[in-house]
Scaffold this active site. Structure first.
Site, PDB file in Angstrom:
ATOM      1  CB  SER A 130       0.555   1.851  -5.968  1.00 39.90           C
ATOM      2  OG  SER A 130      -0.696   1.386  -5.488  1.00 39.90           O
ATOM      3  CE  LYS A 185       2.423   2.685  -2.670  1.00 44.68           C
ATOM      4  NZ  LYS A 185       3.172   1.593  -2.149  1.00 44.68           N
ATOM      5  CG  HIS A 188      -1.199   5.550  -3.449  1.00 42.56           C
ATOM      6  ND1 HIS A 188      -1.149   4.347  -2.768  1.00 42.56           N
ATOM      7  CD2 HIS A 188      -1.910   5.294  -4.578  1.00 42.56           C
ATOM      8  CE1 HIS A 188      -1.796   3.420  -3.453  1.00 42.56           C
ATOM      9  NE2 HIS A 188      -2.264   3.976  -4.562  1.00 42.56           N
ATOM     10  CG  ASN A 189       0.641   3.168   0.612  1.00 46.63           C
ATOM     11  OD1 ASN A 189       0.424   3.250  -0.596  1.00 46.63           O
ATOM     12  ND2 ASN A 189       1.427   2.259   1.126  1.00 46.63           N
TER      13      ASN A 189
END
Ligand code: NDP
Length: 470
Positions: A130, A185, A188-189
């Protein structure tokens, strides 16, 4: 011989290769279309020596020139292209060689690829990355999912190129096995979607309820960025609001950007996965819905004149700004609560042994959701005995108790002014749901039993009951 091989010279691969080379890891790049490799070497040759950064013309040459065990980073389009490249290089590799996929891969694909390659004696790392292009160049947050062997082999490389947390530690940790890194991830997004939507809703409130102009809103976000909301996303909100338009002189660009949000799918995938696991992430899902509704502009334009809106402007003062700051802060915490609860559940179901405190640490630098708040959340987590939900942590309870009344006021003001505030309202509803001892789900169960004999449990005795409803 080169220490690192990198395939894919899109914006991410281009910048990550330069990041590796700048840390003195000799790096060899390869791209399906050779012109891109030639341009890359042409552009960056002056910065590095040939021993530090070089391009290969063929895949055979690329594989041949890498140190054993080979470490090959893939930064190519996620999905089918990743399988195509793996199928192309796997027969040329040797036992112990490591393929590191840094695409935004679906974690189930990563699990499948890990298993397939392991059967061939190869090692696979599904590594979330990221920070966008800038992060790839200057230091991203890295989320590798892999075996202990793969982590031991790659840890020094990852630590050298990653961003730094608030204590100057590397923004990388061994997340877990196989798909764990890509899963984290993805979530996270999802959290990023929610935070961006809350920022957009705050802008809407300042614009429509308080009648603020872009420059005034910019000044408010600047103030926010000097306090507890300090973060990359708040900082760039200020920059977006400051930007003057290149076509309409002296006017702000924000006023000429079409109100149709696009998406690449990681928010949607987070929501779908959460529903599959029976975990509520309403703020993430509402952020996805908000983008969908925004994209249906033709319908909105047709319906708007039929259902007129009742916006009455209120004068802004310091109290109103504080109220919004607290609303943003507490809604961000509620978004994290949803995402972390999902990660925790997935970790249990997939046997990933994820350390949530470490996740909160490695998101502190490099990544899009890096924020002062992560320091608060990480220290709240430390010393806790693996809480099921962050609402169990006393520090978090104190913050929520102090700020939730401001969130209620914000939602009330927004609803009275006929604003569409899906993330603010869903965050408040999430809080209300999780902090209400008795919900009306007894009615749902009664109705289910009435029409479908689905049975119910009782409050006063054990067992499963069905009633012959009259
Ligand atoms: P792209 O996603 O646009 O990918 C471009 C690269 O993929 C090019 O090198 C292209 O080669 C290669 N490629 C595409 N299809 C194939 C194929 N079938 N076989 C071989 N190579 C192929 O570039 P980005 O740099 O933006 O992203 C790279 C990866 O990083 C993506 O998976 C993305 O999800 C991930 N990512 C991106 C972020 C971002 O902010 N952009 C952030 C985090 C992750 P060619 O030049 O020959 O077409």
């Amino acid at each position: 011989m080169y220490k690192i091989g990198l395939i894919g010279l899109g914006p991410m691969g281009n910048n990550l290769a330069r990041n590796f080379a700048s840390k003195n890891f000799s790096t060899l790049v390869y791209n399906r279309t050779y012109d891109k490799t030639a341009d890359f070497i042409n552009d960056f040759r002056p910065e590095f020596s040939q021993d530090t950064l070089e391009g290969a013309k063929t895949i055979e040459e690329f594989i041949e020139k890498l140190e054993r065990p080979r470490k090959i980073v893939l930064l190519i389009k996620a999905g089918e292209p990743t399988d195509q490249v793996i199928n192309q290089i796997a027969p040329l590799l040797e036992k112990g060689d490591i393929i590191i996929d840094m695409s935004n891969a679906w974690y189930k694909d990563t699990q499948r690829r890990s298993k397939d390659l392991e059967e061939k004696g190869l090692t696979f790392i599904g590594c979330g990355i990221s920070g966008g292009e800038e992060g790839a160049l200057r230091g991203p947050s890295l989320m590798p999912g892999c075996s202990d062997y793969a982590w031991d082999q790659t840890k020094p490389l990852f630590e050298a190129i990653s961003a730094k947390d608030f204590s100057n530690g590397p923004c990388v940790t061994h997340i877990g096995i196989d798909g764990a890194g890509h899963y984290v991830k993805m979530v996270h997004n999802g959290i990023e979607y929610s935070i961006m939507q809350i920022i957009a809703e705050s802008y809407e409130i300042l614009r429509k309820i308080y009648g603020q102009k872009p420059e005034q809103i910019r000044a408010i976000f600047e103030k926010f960025n000097n306090g507890k909301l300090r973060s990359f996303l708040i900082e760039i909100t200020e920059k977006v609001l400051a930007q003057k338009d290149e076509f309409q002189s002296e006017q702000h660009l924000i006023d000429f950007i079409l109100d149709q949000a696009e998406q690449k799918g990681t928010g949607k995938l987070t929501s779908i996965d959460a529903l599959d696991r029976g975990i509520a992430v309403p703020s993430i899902t509402e952020a996805v819905n908000a983008r969908i509704i925004s994209s249906q502009k033709r319908l909105r334009e047709n319906f708007a004149p039929i259902f007129s809106k009742n916006v009455t402007e209120i004068t802004i003062d310091d109290e109103a700004i504080k109220e919004l700051e607290n609303s943003l802060h507490t809604t961000m915490i509620i978004s994290y609560a949803q995402g972390l609860n999902l990660i925790k559940t997935a970790a249990q179901e997939e046997n990933w042994q994820i350390n949530i405190s470490e996740i909160l640490r490695i998101w502190q630098g490099g990544c899009i959701i890096r924020a002062e708040l992560l320091k608060t959340l990480q220290s709240a987590y430390q010393g806790q005995d693996n809480p099921t939900h962050i609402f169990e942590i006393p520090t978090i309870q104190n913050i929520l108790s102090t700020e939730i009344s401001d969130l209620k006021t914000t939602v009330q003001k927004g609803l009275s002014a006929d604003l569409y505030l899906p993330c603010y309202t869903s965050a408040l509803n999430y809080f209300q749901g999780f902090t209400t001892e008795k919900l009306p789900a007894n009615m749902i169960q009664g109705l289910r039993d009435f029409f479908g004999a689905h049975t119910y449990h009782r409050t006063d005795r054990e067992g499963i009951f069905h009633t012959k409803w009259s």
